[in-house]
Enzyme design. Structure first.
Site, PDB file in Angstrom:
ATOM      1  N   GLU A  45      28.050  -1.904  17.536  1.00  0.00           N
ATOM      2  CA  GLU A  45      27.068  -0.907  17.610  1.00  0.00           C
ATOM      3  C   GLU A  45      27.566   0.412  17.511  1.00  0.00           C
ATOM      4  OE1 GLU A  45      23.668  -1.082  20.091  1.00  0.00           O
ATOM      5  OE2 GLU A  45      22.509   0.531  19.121  1.00  0.00           O
ATOM      6  N   GLY A  78      14.710  -1.859  19.167  1.00  0.00           N
ATOM      7  CA  GLY A  78      14.230  -1.883  20.365  1.00  0.00           C
ATOM      8  C   GLY A  78      12.993  -1.309  20.467  1.00  0.00           C
ATOM      9  N   THR A 122      16.399   2.717  31.788  1.00  0.00           N
ATOM     10  CA  THR A 122      15.757   2.994  30.580  1.00  0.00           C
ATOM     11  C   THR A 122      14.339   2.358  30.468  1.00  0.00           C
ATOM     12  OG1 THR A 122      17.652   3.048  29.279  1.00  0.00           O
ATOM     13  CG2 THR A 122      15.894   2.585  27.870  1.00  0.00           C
ATOM     14  N   ASP A 135      17.303  -5.074  25.550  1.00  0.00           N
ATOM     15  CA  ASP A 135      18.318  -5.074  26.582  1.00  0.00           C
ATOM     16  C   ASP A 135      18.352  -3.662  27.216  1.00  0.00           C
ATOM     17  OD1 ASP A 135      18.989  -3.812  24.019  1.00  0.00           O
ATOM     18  OD2 ASP A 135      20.888  -3.436  24.564  1.00  0.00           O
ATOM     19  N   LYS A 184      25.779  -3.222  13.644  1.00  0.00           N
ATOM     20  CA  LYS A 184      24.515  -2.754  14.042  1.00  0.00           C
ATOM     21  C   LYS A 184      24.577  -1.039  13.856  1.00  0.00           C
ATOM     22  CE  LYS A 184      20.929  -2.305  17.587  1.00  0.00           C
ATOM     23  NZ  LYS A 184      19.932  -2.905  18.709  1.00  0.00           N
TER      24      LYS A 184
HETATM   25  C1  5MM Z   1      16.531  -1.124  23.760  1.00  0.00           C
HETATM   26  O1  5MM Z   1      17.587  -0.110  24.253  1.00  0.00           O
HETATM   27  C2  5MM Z   1      19.108  -0.550  24.262  1.00  0.00           C
HETATM   28  C3  5MM Z   1      19.429  -0.389  25.616  1.00  0.00           C
HETATM   29  O2  5MM Z   1      19.497   1.082  25.784  1.00  0.00           O
HETATM   30  P1  5MM Z   1      20.328   1.422  27.322  1.00  0.00           P
HETATM   31  O3  5MM Z   1      21.622   0.692  27.526  1.00  0.00           O
HETATM   32  O4  5MM Z   1      20.195   2.858  26.992  1.00  0.00           O
HETATM   33  O5  5MM Z   1      19.089   1.082  28.369  1.00  0.00           O
HETATM   34  C4  5MM Z   1      19.885   0.075  23.332  1.00  0.00           C
HETATM   35  O6  5MM Z   1      21.152  -0.246  23.009  1.00  0.00           O
HETATM   36  C5  5MM Z   1      19.061  -0.153  21.917  1.00  0.00           C
HETATM   37  O7  5MM Z   1      19.579  -1.782  21.769  1.00  0.00           O
HETATM   38  C6  5MM Z   1      19.579   0.121  20.652  1.00  0.00           C
HETATM   39  O8  5MM Z   1      19.907   1.624  20.810  1.00  0.00           O
HETATM   40  C7  5MM Z   1      18.668   0.021  19.535  1.00  0.00           C
HETATM   41  O9  5MM Z   1      17.307   0.461  20.049  1.00  0.00           O
HETATM   42  P2  5MM Z   1      16.819   1.289  19.120  1.00  0.00           P
HETATM   43  O10 5MM Z   1      15.336   1.739  20.178  1.00  0.00           O
HETATM   44  O11 5MM Z   1      17.294   2.601  18.897  1.00  0.00           O
HETATM   45  O12 5MM Z   1      16.093   0.473  17.922  1.00  0.00           O
END
Ligand code: 5MM
Length: 341
Positions: A179, A293, A28, A23, A221
């Protein structure tokens, strides 16, 4: 599939399966593509995500659901098939990020508040029609103790927003992933991470109760409890597991649908080893799996590098990471399996 919230939540944390967090907002994903030298366009983002969603082995065996961004949930594959249909065909559940991002919290330098509640009711109804059966909202809690960050106001405001979001999701027939991410970017030690995470989760569940959110139809989460990156210390998987489970036993109700961790900037293998250590000291009152992610996508992203010729190699890299995390979700991962691959 059943449409009951608790059944959807249970399917999201089915044994050995976890979530793919795909997402990334446009800003990002551009940053991620810059690293591999790929221009971020609607088509390149589509090609990249289509590559993952069509990775049959990873998707059918290890992935229970995919968190999508607004653009992706409306996008079609190169052959015209909606990406949502490709996900559903693998047996995974489509989900959607609905927050509008973390913005500076007025009056509290260094703190953020996640926005996106205005119009959320209508957006959720739209996402339901597009096939989403779960949603995600991320609150961001940074740690900088010397500067008084996070403030109690930040923890309280973010928990309140998460609760309002979660209640609206459930009215719309959508399982909310809540989360509250306590960042691992700071110079803090593991004990500080534990204390701040405890304050955050305590306040979160107070707000969820007050908002009459049905806990069985929610997924948490969270971050793991570990030392900040700038502390120069790397917490061992055993210590991460012991402190993370102690924290959850003190703050997280057994009634919730399950727990799916974020990776938060841990290396791929660290995120797997820590999840494994957490499950290895079970049994626990909740299922504990991954919603990664970066820790799921870094390897396939690099292998893909924007070239159609690399799709099979990228899918194999994704299958490997998903397989390792599948084993970790069962507490059956071994470091030797990484070397063997
Ligand atoms: C995939 O990254 C998600 C979206 O981030 P942005 O809104 O900053 O673009 C992020 O929310 C993600 O789902 C969570 O932080 C978990 O991802 P990680 O990389 O920490 O496993």
């Amino acid at each position: 599939m059943s449409e009951r919230l608790e059944d959807i939540a249970a399917a999201m944390v089915a044994d050995g399966k976890g979530l793919l967090a795909a997402d990334e907002s446009s800003g990002t994903i551009k940053k991620r593509f810059d690293v591999i030298g790929v221009e971020s366009t609607a088509d390149s983002r589509r090609d990249y995500r289509e590559m993952m969603f069509r990775a049959k082995e990873a998707m059918t065996r290890y992935i229970s659901g995919v968190i999508l961004y607004d653009e992706t949930i409306r996008q079609k594959a190169a052959d015209g098939t909606p990406l949502v249909d490709i996900i559903k065909a693998t047996g995974a559940i489509p989900g959607i990020k609905v927050d509008a991002g973390a913005k500076p919290l007025a009056g509290y330098p260094g703190d953020t508040i996640t926005e996106g509640l205005d119009g959320l009711r209508e957006r959720l109804a739209d996402y339901y029609k597009l096939g989403a059966r779960f949603a995600k909202w991320r609150a961001v809690i940074d740690i900088d103790v010397a500067k008084g960050v996070p403030s109690a106001t930040s923890i309280g405001s973010n928990a309140h927003a998460l609760a309002r979001y979660a209640a609206l999701c459930q009215v719309a027939g959508i399982v909310p992933i809540v989360e509250p991410e306590v960042l691992m970017d700071g110079a803090h030690d593991i004990g500080t991470c534990y204390e701040i995470s405890k304050a955050t989760l305590t306040r979160l569940y107070t707000e969820l109760y007050a908002a009459r959110v049905v806990l069985e139809g929610t997924i948490l989460k969270p971050n793991m409890v570990l030392a900040g990156k700038k502390s120069g210390k790397v917490s061992s998987p055993e210590e991460v597991a012991e402190k993370t489970i102690k924290l959850f036993r003190e703050t997280v109700p057994a009634a919730i649908g399950g727990i799916a961790f974020l990776s938060g900037g841990q290396s791929d293998e660290e995120a797997t080893a820590n999840l494994n250590a957490i499950n290895a000291i079970g049994p626990h009152p909740w299922k504990l799996t991954f919603s990664y992610g970066r820790a799921l996508q870094a390897a396939p992203q690099k292998a893909w590098s924007g070239k159609a010729a690399n799709v099979a190699a990228a899918q194999a890299a994704f299958a490997h990471r998903a397989h390792m995390n599948h084993l970790a979700a069962l507490g059956k991962w071994q470091p030797e399996l990484e070397q063997a691959a």
